[in-house]
Motif scaffolding. Structure first.
Motif, PDB file in Angstrom:
ATOM      1  N   VAL A 127       0.854  -1.190   0.000  1.00 43.36           N
ATOM      2  CA  VAL A 127       0.000   0.000   0.000  1.00 43.36           C
ATOM      3  C   VAL A 127       0.891   1.242   0.000  1.00 43.36           C
ATOM      4  O   VAL A 127       2.016   1.197   0.495  1.00 43.36           O
ATOM      5  N   VAL A 128       0.383   2.317  -0.574  1.00 39.45           N
ATOM      6  CA  VAL A 128       1.056   3.606  -0.499  1.00 39.45           C
ATOM      7  C   VAL A 128       0.332   4.434   0.550  1.00 39.45           C
ATOM      8  O   VAL A 128      -0.888   4.586   0.502  1.00 39.45           O
ATOM      9  N   ILE A 129       1.101   4.956   1.499  1.00 40.84           N
ATOM     10  CA  ILE A 129       0.559   5.690   2.640  1.00 40.84           C
ATOM     11  C   ILE A 129       0.971   7.156   2.526  1.00 40.84           C
ATOM     12  O   ILE A 129       2.104   7.462   2.139  1.00 40.84           O
ATOM     13  N   ASN A 130       0.052   8.071   2.905  1.00 40.87           N
ATOM     14  CA  ASN A 130       0.408   9.497   2.906  1.00 40.87           C
ATOM     15  C   ASN A 130       0.042  10.191   4.218  1.00 40.87           C
ATOM     16  O   ASN A 130       0.090  11.402   4.310  1.00 40.87           O
ATOM     17  N   ARG A 131      -0.318   9.401   5.244  1.00 44.73           N
ATOM     18  CA  ARG A 131      -0.678   9.961   6.556  1.00 44.73           C
ATOM     19  C   ARG A 131      -0.061   9.115   7.670  1.00 44.73           C
ATOM     20  O   ARG A 131       0.256   7.954   7.466  1.00 44.73           O
ATOM     21  N   THR A 132       0.044   9.708   8.839  1.00 43.86           N
ATOM     22  CA  THR A 132       0.451   8.949  10.025  1.00 43.86           C
ATOM     23  C   THR A 132      -0.794   8.565  10.806  1.00 43.86           C
ATOM     24  O   THR A 132      -1.861   9.166  10.648  1.00 43.86           O
ATOM     25  N   SER A 133      -0.659   7.579  11.660  1.00 46.88           N
ATOM     26  CA  SER A 133      -1.766   7.089  12.470  1.00 46.88           C
ATOM     27  C   SER A 133      -2.109   8.064  13.586  1.00 46.88           C
ATOM     28  O   SER A 133      -1.236   8.781  14.086  1.00 46.88           O
ATOM     29  N   ASP A 134      -3.373   8.064  14.001  1.00 42.36           N
ATOM     30  CA  ASP A 134      -3.751   8.766  15.223  1.00 42.36           C
ATOM     31  C   ASP A 134      -3.172   7.999  16.397  1.00 42.36           C
ATOM     32  O   ASP A 134      -3.132   6.762  16.381  1.00 42.36           O
TER      33      ASP A 134
END
Length: 185
Positions: A127-134
Motif C-alpha cells: 500500500v502507499v501511505i500518505n498519513r500517520t496514524s492517530d
C-alpha cells in the motif's frame, strides 16, 4: 438417530467391542444415552438408566494469527514527496482475514496505541501511505491526531495480521526509521 425420534429399545444404535464408544457426529446440545450389554448368543442385558451428555460449543478463538513477515517501507520514487510505499509477506495463518498498517513519527511497540492508517484484505500486501496514524489512549480516544507525511522526517511502520474474529498481536517491532522525499526537485 435423529433428535426427537422415538427410541426403539429392541435395536442397537451402535456397537463397540471396546469399553468405550465415540459418537463424533453430535451437534451442540443435550443428549440422553442408554447402555445395554450384548452377550453371547445375542442375549442382551436390561437397559441402563439414561444418562445425559451436554455438548458445549467450542471455546472462542482468542489466538491471534501469525505476524506478517518481511515488512519494508520506502520512499515512493519520482513523486512530489509525502508518500511511503509499504509491503510485506502475508501471515500464513489459515484464519487470516486482513492486515492493518500503522505509521508514526516516533517508534512504538504496541499497535493498540495507534489507529490503523490502512486496512487491506488478505492477499493484498502492499500500500502507499500518505498519513500517520492517530495516537489513542487505553479507552480508544484520540490523544494526538495523525497528519500528512512530511518529507525528511523519520517514520516507523508496523503491519499486523487480523483473523476472522478480530484477534491480532498488538506487540510490534516497527520497521524504520524511513523517510520520504520530493524526488522531482
Amino acid at each position: 438417530f435423529a433428535a426427537l425420534e422415538p427410541l426403539n429399545f429392541e435395536i442397537s444404535y451402535a456397537n463397540s467391542d471396546e469399553a468405550y464408544f465415540i459418537d463424533d457426529e453430535l451437534p451442540i446440545g443435550e443428549f440422553d444415552y442408554y447402555v445395554r450389554a450384548l452377550h453371547e448368543n445375542e442375549i442382551r442385558s436390561n437397559l441402563s438408566e439414561p444418562f445425559s451428555i451436554t455438548i458445549l460449543p467450542p471455546p472462542p478463538d482468542i489466538t491471534p494469527p501469525e505476524i506478517p513477515t518481511n515488512v519494508l517501507a520506502s520512499d515512493v520514487p519520482d513523486d512530489l514527496g509525502g508518500h511511503l510505499f509499504v509491503n510485506w509477506t502475508d501471515s500464513t495463518s489459515l484464519d487470516l482475514d486482513h492486515h492493518l498498517v500503522f505509521v508514526d513519527t516516533i517508534p512504538f511497540t504496541n499497535a493498540s496505541t495507534r489507529s490503523s492508517i490502512a486496512n487491506l484484505s488478505a492477499g493484498n500486501s502492499s500500500v502507499v501511505i500518505n498519513r500517520t496514524s492517530d495516537r489513542i489512549d487505553n479507552s480508544g480516544s484520540i490523544v494526538d491526531t495523525g497528519s500528512v507525511i512530511i518529507d525528511n522526517i523519520d517514520l516507523y511502520v508496523a503491519v499486523v495480521a487480523v483473523d476472522s474474529v478480530g484477534n491480532f498481536e498488538s506487540n510490534v517491532t516497527p520497521f524504520g526509521p524511513v523517510r520520504t522525499f520530493n524526488n522531482t526537485a
